[in-house]
Motif scaffolding. Structure first.
Motif, short mmCIF file in Angstrom:
data_model
loop_
_atom_site.label_atom_id
_atom_site.label_comp_id
_atom_site.label_asym_id
_atom_site.label_seq_id
_atom_site.Cartn_x
_atom_site.Cartn_y
_atom_site.Cartn_z
N VAL A 89 12.62 -7.40 -9.66
CA VAL A 89 11.97 -6.09 -9.84
C VAL A 89 10.46 -6.26 -9.92
CG1 VAL A 89 11.73 -4.11 -11.40
CG2 VAL A 89 13.98 -5.03 -10.94
N THR A 90 10.02 -7.34 -10.56
CA THR A 90 8.58 -7.63 -10.64
C THR A 90 7.98 -7.76 -9.24
OG1 THR A 90 8.85 -8.75 -12.76
CG2 THR A 90 6.87 -9.26 -11.51
N PHE A 91 8.66 -8.46 -8.36
CA PHE A 91 8.17 -8.60 -6.99
C PHE A 91 8.18 -7.27 -6.25
CE2 PHE A 91 9.51 -13.14 -7.62
CZ PHE A 91 8.21 -13.63 -7.68
N CYS A 92 9.15 -6.42 -6.54
CA CYS A 92 9.18 -5.09 -5.92
C CYS A 92 7.98 -4.26 -6.38
CB CYS A 92 10.48 -4.36 -6.27
SG CYS A 92 11.95 -5.03 -5.49
N TYR A 93 7.68 -4.30 -7.67
CA TYR A 93 6.50 -3.57 -8.16
C TYR A 93 5.21 -4.17 -7.60
CZ TYR A 93 8.98 -0.49 -11.38
OH TYR A 93 9.78 0.48 -11.91
N ALA A 94 5.18 -5.49 -7.42
CA ALA A 94 4.00 -6.11 -6.80
C ALA A 94 3.82 -5.60 -5.38
CB ALA A 94 4.15 -7.63 -6.81
N GLY A 95 4.92 -5.48 -4.63
CA GLY A 95 4.83 -4.93 -3.28
C GLY A 95 4.35 -3.50 -3.28
N ASN A 96 4.88 -2.69 -4.18
CA ASN A 96 4.43 -1.30 -4.25
C ASN A 96 2.99 -1.21 -4.74
OD1 ASN A 96 5.92 0.75 -3.17
ND2 ASN A 96 7.28 0.95 -4.92
N ALA A 97 2.57 -2.11 -5.61
CA ALA A 97 1.17 -2.13 -6.04
C ALA A 97 0.26 -2.44 -4.86
CB ALA A 97 0.97 -3.15 -7.16
N TYR A 98 0.70 -3.34 -4.00
CA TYR A 98 -0.07 -3.65 -2.79
C TYR A 98 -0.19 -2.42 -1.89
CZ TYR A 98 -1.16 -5.42 1.83
OH TYR A 98 -1.71 -5.61 3.07
N PHE A 99 0.93 -1.75 -1.63
CA PHE A 99 0.88 -0.56 -0.78
C PHE A 99 0.07 0.56 -1.44
CE2 PHE A 99 4.87 -2.40 1.03
CZ PHE A 99 4.35 -2.65 2.29
N SER A 100 0.15 0.68 -2.76
CA SER A 100 -0.66 1.67 -3.47
C SER A 100 -2.14 1.35 -3.37
CB SER A 100 -0.26 1.73 -4.95
OG SER A 100 1.05 2.18 -5.10
N PHE A 101 -2.48 0.06 -3.44
CA PHE A 101 -3.87 -0.34 -3.29
C PHE A 101 -4.40 -0.02 -1.90
CE2 PHE A 101 -7.04 -3.51 -1.99
CZ PHE A 101 -8.04 -3.21 -2.90
N ILE A 102 -3.60 -0.28 -0.88
CA ILE A 102 -4.00 0.03 0.50
C ILE A 102 -4.23 1.54 0.64
CG2 ILE A 102 -3.25 0.01 2.92
CD1 ILE A 102 -4.05 -2.74 1.81
N SER A 103 -3.32 2.33 0.09
CA SER A 103 -3.45 3.78 0.15
C SER A 103 -4.68 4.26 -0.63
CB SER A 103 -2.19 4.44 -0.40
OG SER A 103 -2.31 5.83 -0.43
N TRP A 104 -4.88 3.70 -1.81
CA TRP A 104 -6.03 4.09 -2.64
C TRP A 104 -7.33 3.71 -1.95
CZ3 TRP A 104 -9.55 0.70 -5.03
CH2 TRP A 104 -10.43 1.30 -5.91
N ARG A 105 -7.37 2.53 -1.37
CA ARG A 105 -8.59 2.07 -0.72
C ARG A 105 -8.92 2.92 0.50
NH1 ARG A 105 -10.26 -4.08 0.71
NH2 ARG A 105 -12.37 -3.55 1.29
N SER A 106 -7.91 3.33 1.26
CA SER A 106 -8.17 4.18 2.42
C SER A 106 -8.64 5.57 1.99
CB SER A 106 -6.93 4.27 3.31
OG SER A 106 -5.92 5.01 2.67
N ARG A 107 -8.18 6.04 0.83
CA ARG A 107 -8.62 7.35 0.32
C ARG A 107 -10.05 7.30 -0.18
NH1 ARG A 107 -5.77 12.25 0.69
NH2 ARG A 107 -3.58 11.72 0.74
N THR A 108 -10.40 6.22 -0.87
CA THR A 108 -11.75 6.13 -1.45
C THR A 108 -12.80 5.79 -0.41
OG1 THR A 108 -11.37 3.81 -2.07
CG2 THR A 108 -10.93 5.49 -3.75
N SER A 109 -12.42 5.20 0.71
CA SER A 109 -13.40 4.86 1.73
C SER A 109 -13.69 6.02 2.68
CB SER A 109 -12.93 3.65 2.54
OG SER A 109 -11.77 3.96 3.26
#
Length: 173
Positions: free
Chosen positions: A152-172
């Protein structure tokens, strides 16, 4: 343009979502995004729910209350399981589009990032607290919950990565 025409214009159907009306007058609509579960974050979220449920049920089926470390594991597992189910409902019903005041990309990043960190701590605590007791089913349940906690930790790490990509594209933008 009459009221009926305005309602018809507001209700749109795309390939990624459909809108169902549950009142005869069409006053309320419920959107459902069936394509979300086919995305990587959707698959990871489903895995988090299923495997997170395994973590806390495996621990809850033991005498975990005798060991304070397992109380922490239970707190993290149940807390993030409930919140993940909540966010799945939010994403599946496309509710986030109806509440534009909330910065959903930031919320998703904070949620998945904190879930990754706290689940990693809980998985480490869980695995370090597993003891082999004589004639007890606790060992097998705790060992299995430890394994699933890391998954589950690795699943949340994967979703954190995708969330970061989405957040970064929104802020840029």
């Amino acid at each position: 343009m009459g009221l009926h025409e305005r309602r018809q214009k507001m209700v749109t159907t795309t390939s990624s979502s459909f809108t169902a009306s549950f009142s005869p007058a069409g006053a309320s609509t419920l959107a459902y995004d069936r394509e979300f579960l086919r995305t990587a974050p959707g698959v990871l979220m489903l895995a988090e729910i299923v495997l997170g449920l395994l973590v806390w049920t495996l621990v809850a089926g033991t005498e975990y209350f005798l060991y304070p470390a397992f109380g922490w594991v239970m707190f993290v597992a149940v807390f993030y399981w409930v919140l993940t189910v909540f966010f799945l409902i939010i994403y599946m019903t496309v509710t986030y589009t109806r509440i534009p005041q909330v910065p959903w990309t930031t919320v998703g990043l904070c949620f998945n990032g904190s879930a990754f960190i706290l689940y990693l701590i809980a998985a480490i605590v869980n695995s370090s607290s597993v003891t082999n007791e004589q004639n007890s089913h606790n060992y097998n349940s705790w060992a299995a919950s430890s394994f699933f906690a890391f998954v589950v930790t690795f699943c949340y790490a994967g979703n954190a990565y995708f969330s970061f990509i989405s957040w970064r594209s929104r802020t840029s933008q």
